[in-house]
Enzyme design. Sequence first.
Site, mmCIF file in Angstrom:
data_model
loop_
_atom_site.group_PDB
_atom_site.id
_atom_site.type_symbol
_atom_site.label_atom_id
_atom_site.label_comp_id
_atom_site.label_asym_id
_atom_site.label_seq_id
_atom_site.Cartn_x
_atom_site.Cartn_y
_atom_site.Cartn_z
ATOM 1 N N ASP A 17 43.024 34.392 22.685
ATOM 2 C CA ASP A 17 43.268 35.507 23.624
ATOM 3 C C ASP A 17 41.961 36.179 24.029
ATOM 4 O O ASP A 17 41.001 36.216 23.252
ATOM 5 C CB ASP A 17 44.214 36.519 22.957
ATOM 6 N N ARG A 21 39.847 39.514 29.851
ATOM 7 C CA ARG A 21 38.942 40.646 29.591
ATOM 8 C C ARG A 21 37.489 40.199 29.580
ATOM 9 O O ARG A 21 36.603 40.930 30.013
ATOM 10 C CB ARG A 21 39.321 41.312 28.256
ATOM 11 N N ASN A 65 53.906 33.458 29.733
ATOM 12 C CA ASN A 65 52.765 33.390 30.661
ATOM 13 C C ASN A 65 53.150 32.842 32.041
ATOM 14 O O ASN A 65 52.433 33.050 33.016
ATOM 15 C CB ASN A 65 51.616 32.559 30.077
ATOM 16 N N TRP A 66 54.314 32.174 32.142
ATOM 17 C CA TRP A 66 54.786 31.718 33.460
ATOM 18 C C TRP A 66 54.983 32.896 34.413
ATOM 19 O O TRP A 66 54.972 32.720 35.628
ATOM 20 C CB TRP A 66 56.120 30.968 33.330
HETATM 21 C C1 IPE Z 1 49.274 34.998 23.894
HETATM 22 O O1 IPE Z 1 48.441 35.788 24.676
HETATM 23 C C2 IPE Z 1 49.461 33.660 24.528
HETATM 24 C C3 IPE Z 1 48.289 32.793 24.566
HETATM 25 C C4 IPE Z 1 47.109 33.042 24.069
HETATM 26 C C5 IPE Z 1 48.491 31.531 25.208
HETATM 27 P P1 IPE Z 1 49.015 36.821 25.732
HETATM 28 O O2 IPE Z 1 47.842 37.456 26.385
HETATM 29 O O3 IPE Z 1 50.002 36.173 26.618
HETATM 30 O O4 IPE Z 1 49.790 37.865 24.785
HETATM 31 P P2 IPE Z 1 50.146 39.384 25.008
HETATM 32 O O5 IPE Z 1 50.720 39.499 26.382
HETATM 33 O O6 IPE Z 1 48.868 40.158 24.896
HETATM 34 O O7 IPE Z 1 51.095 39.721 23.906
HETATM 35 C C1 IPE Z 2 44.435 34.032 26.886
HETATM 36 O O1 IPE Z 2 43.668 34.951 27.580
HETATM 37 C C2 IPE Z 2 44.774 32.827 27.731
HETATM 38 C C3 IPE Z 2 46.178 32.771 28.171
HETATM 39 C C4 IPE Z 2 47.123 33.581 27.801
HETATM 40 C C5 IPE Z 2 46.530 31.711 29.080
HETATM 41 P P1 IPE Z 2 44.307 36.044 28.506
HETATM 42 O O2 IPE Z 2 44.423 35.498 29.892
HETATM 43 O O3 IPE Z 2 45.574 36.570 27.940
HETATM 44 O O4 IPE Z 2 43.176 37.181 28.481
HETATM 45 P P2 IPE Z 2 43.392 38.738 28.317
HETATM 46 O O5 IPE Z 2 44.217 38.938 27.100
HETATM 47 O O6 IPE Z 2 44.079 39.204 29.556
HETATM 48 O O7 IPE Z 2 42.010 39.267 28.172
HETATM 49 MG MG MG Z 3 45.988 38.050 26.626
#
Ligand code: IPE
Ligand code: IPE
Ligand code: MG
Length: 247
Positions: A17, A21, A65-66
């Site tokens: 994650d 950011r 994430n979809w």
């Molecule tokens: C979890 O991260 C899913 C992946 C890293 C693929 P998210 O960014 O989707 O989780 P939340 O929304 O902060 O809980």
């Molecule tokens: C994790 O990074 C990757 C996926 C969930 C695909 P994020 O895209 O959730 O990055 P942040 O949490 O918004 O920084």
């Molecule tokens: Mg994230």
Amino acid sequence: MREDGSSIPAHIAIVMDGNGRWAKARGRPRTIGHRAGARAVNRCIDWCVARGVGALTLFAFSSENWNRPAEEVGTLMQLFLRALDREVDDLGRRGIRLGFIGDREAFGADIRDRMARAESVTANGQAMRLTIAASYGGRWDIIQAARRMAEAAVRGEIEPGQIDERRFATALGLADLPPPDLFIRTGGDKRISNFLLWQLAYAELYFTPTLWPDVDAEVLDRAVEDYGRRERRFGLTSEQIARGLPA
Ligand code: IPE
Ligand code: IPE
Ligand code: MG
């Protein structure tokens, strides 16, 4: 500590994650963060191979994430496709066996075909098991396992009373791997976000503020060092653990 006394976890599961950011901090679009995140995946795989970690499971894309903006989802799919095209043969040559968990039906045929190819090309790999959780949710995983059990019962292959933890686990993702010893989440948030809900029952949890694109060997070494200082009791007492886990 592992049951065999070594402090290198046999199986590490990571919520990667912080890509968005990381990009935002540089005044760049989120997609740039995902590109940098893909490079961190390669560093992480190299580190696992070098340290003798037997299995690595990476959360790449969740069921939820979809629902992100279509443009971001589109870029992630392109990156995924390109990574599959570019990396799979090399992973195969290095003895890394690739697998995927998650709802494949949600992907287009192009990605589904490449997943199937990646699994067959790397099927004989002995150096490490790499599992990518894509379109994956822990709740989805439990539901699809329950459905498979129910279907087997309807076909008369099992009695409902025969469904126990062992049998149920055979229908879940990662069924042919030991459960993760160490769970790592980067990016500073302290939650599971619907990752391996069942399989993480006794994993050691480690959270780091480092954003995923910044992850390197030092960050991973620190996680494993911390893991090595934990006492895993699996519901027993310290005294029992000191005498050795019952078989
Ligand atoms: C979890 O991260 C899913 C992946 C890293 C693929 P998210 O960014 O989707 O989780 P939340 O929304 O902060 O809980
Ligand atoms: C994790 O990074 C990757 C996926 C969930 C695909 P994020 O895209 O959730 O990055 P942040 O949490 O918004 O920084
Ligand atoms: Mg994230």
